[in-house]
Design an enzyme around this catalytic site. Sequence first.
Site, PDB file in Angstrom:
ATOM      1  N   THR A 123       0.830  -1.207   0.000  1.00 41.81           N
ATOM      2  CA  THR A 123       0.000   0.000   0.000  1.00 41.81           C
ATOM      3  C   THR A 123       0.863   1.255   0.000  1.00 41.81           C
ATOM      4  O   THR A 123       2.006   1.234   0.489  1.00 41.81           O
ATOM      5  CB  THR A 123      -0.906   0.016   1.250  1.00 41.81           C
ATOM      6  OG1 THR A 123      -1.546   1.278   1.387  1.00 41.81           O
ATOM      7  CG2 THR A 123      -0.095  -0.233   2.521  1.00 41.81           C
ATOM      8  N   ASP A 124       0.317   2.344  -0.511  1.00 43.82           N
ATOM      9  CA  ASP A 124       1.036   3.627  -0.469  1.00 43.82           C
ATOM     10  C   ASP A 124       1.187   4.147   0.956  1.00 43.82           C
ATOM     11  O   ASP A 124       2.015   5.021   1.226  1.00 43.82           O
ATOM     12  CB  ASP A 124       0.340   4.666  -1.345  1.00 43.82           C
ATOM     13  CG  ASP A 124      -1.095   4.998  -0.927  1.00 43.82           C
ATOM     14  OD1 ASP A 124      -1.615   4.356   0.004  1.00 43.82           O
ATOM     15  OD2 ASP A 124      -1.692   5.888  -1.546  1.00 43.82           O
ATOM     16  N   GLU A 125       0.422   3.607   1.907  1.00 48.52           N
ATOM     17  CA  GLU A 125       0.478   4.100   3.283  1.00 48.52           C
ATOM     18  C   GLU A 125       1.817   3.823   3.961  1.00 48.52           C
ATOM     19  O   GLU A 125       2.132   4.435   4.988  1.00 48.52           O
ATOM     20  CB  GLU A 125      -0.669   3.507   4.096  1.00 48.52           C
ATOM     21  CG  GLU A 125      -2.035   3.974   3.603  1.00 48.52           C
ATOM     22  CD  GLU A 125      -3.172   3.499   4.483  1.00 48.52           C
ATOM     23  OE1 GLU A 125      -3.052   3.622   5.718  1.00 48.52           O
ATOM     24  OE2 GLU A 125      -4.174   3.012   3.945  1.00 48.52           O
ATOM     25  N   TYR A 147      -1.351  -0.392  11.242  1.00 48.84           N
ATOM     26  CA  TYR A 147      -1.567  -1.115   9.984  1.00 48.84           C
ATOM     27  C   TYR A 147      -0.438  -0.863   9.001  1.00 48.84           C
ATOM     28  O   TYR A 147       0.183  -1.801   8.481  1.00 48.84           O
ATOM     29  CB  TYR A 147      -2.908  -0.709   9.348  1.00 48.84           C
ATOM     30  CG  TYR A 147      -2.964  -0.963   7.861  1.00 48.84           C
ATOM     31  CD1 TYR A 147      -2.895  -2.263   7.366  1.00 48.84           C
ATOM     32  CD2 TYR A 147      -3.064   0.087   6.943  1.00 48.84           C
ATOM     33  CE1 TYR A 147      -2.926  -2.506   5.991  1.00 48.84           C
ATOM     34  CE2 TYR A 147      -3.099  -0.148   5.590  1.00 48.84           C
ATOM     35  CZ  TYR A 147      -3.026  -1.441   5.111  1.00 48.84           C
ATOM     36  OH  TYR A 147      -3.049  -1.690   3.766  1.00 48.84           O
ATOM     37  N   LYS A 151       2.533  -3.387   7.357  1.00 48.81           N
ATOM     38  CA  LYS A 151       2.714  -3.564   5.915  1.00 48.81           C
ATOM     39  C   LYS A 151       4.128  -3.180   5.494  1.00 48.81           C
ATOM     40  O   LYS A 151       4.743  -3.841   4.641  1.00 48.81           O
ATOM     41  CB  LYS A 151       1.686  -2.738   5.147  1.00 48.81           C
ATOM     42  CG  LYS A 151       0.258  -3.228   5.264  1.00 48.81           C
ATOM     43  CD  LYS A 151       0.073  -4.639   4.697  1.00 48.81           C
ATOM     44  CE  LYS A 151       0.197  -4.671   3.185  1.00 48.81           C
ATOM     45  NZ  LYS A 151      -0.094  -6.026   2.650  1.00 48.81           N
TER      46      LYS A 151
END
Length: 335
Positions: A123-125, A147, A151
């Site tokens: 994810t870009d997060e 989260y 990741k």
Amino acid sequence: MRLFVTGGAGFIGSNFIRYVLREHPDWEVTNYDLLTYAASPETVRDLEGHSRYRFIKGDICDAGLLRDVLPGHDALVNFAAESHVDRSIDGAAVFVRTNLVGTHTLLEVAREVRVERFIHISTDEVYGSRAEGKFREEDPLAPSSPYAATKAGADLLARSYFITYGFPVLITRSSNNFGPWQHPEKLIPLFVTNLLEGKRVPLYGDGLNVRDWLFVEDNCAAIDLVLREGKDGEVYNIAAGNELTNLELTRRILGLLGAGEEMIERVPDRPGHDRRYAIDATRVRELGWEPRYTLDEALELTVGWYRENRWWWGPLKERMELPAWLRSAGRREKP
């Protein structure tokens, strides 16, 4: 191609399986999923009986079962993850187990049985927030939520298996996905289904947090391309260039459903809420990927899907709980 997909009964995974079965008539897919709260069996019910599809209920932390079922597959695409930021704030332990321990288990078993290609979906997060410009794949990771931190840790584990063992790992990091089959705890389906039920939509803080929205079908096409044409060890950002504030997105959803801004309910901001995500997708575009759908087209398709499939999301919403800091916010139904 014999493809092993983990988390294939979830949102992006189930869309990817349908995409692969449609676009590659000679490929076979095994869907390996534990069927947690976010992965309803109903999401893949239509695939039952398909001649090139089979389902196995299993935990990605179960190395023994994986050693039994993974051999003979050419590639593994790992969608399996705990992915809801709000839930990670309330309790991070399950995120550590699934996103970190689970990814490690998959990498170990896949390397042991000599899977030829391992695609890790991220994810870009993991990059954190950025006021200006866009993150490239080589930029350092600075996750803000539990989260995103798990990741990011999984990404680094995956990278280490390429560097240390020469294992053929590739990583994709996409911007915010939306589309059919997305759990109604996420922003777009939550807002759409609330409005369909005559309820107000809960907008965090000032609503000026910025996200780049990507239709799930376009993400599936990009992942498929990376699987076939990507370079081992590389990371590929996937984004469509649809940056909007949450307030702007909310207004578009209201417009599609014929509702006014009186249906917005301001609620306390999420702890550690990143202000803006933005990633540079040049690398995957150089492979030949371009988004097929405009944002307006994709939003209209998505709203239409939720209008027609209350049978699927209705029971899921009945079991949803508010995050801890919102339980006293008092979301109200339309008068």
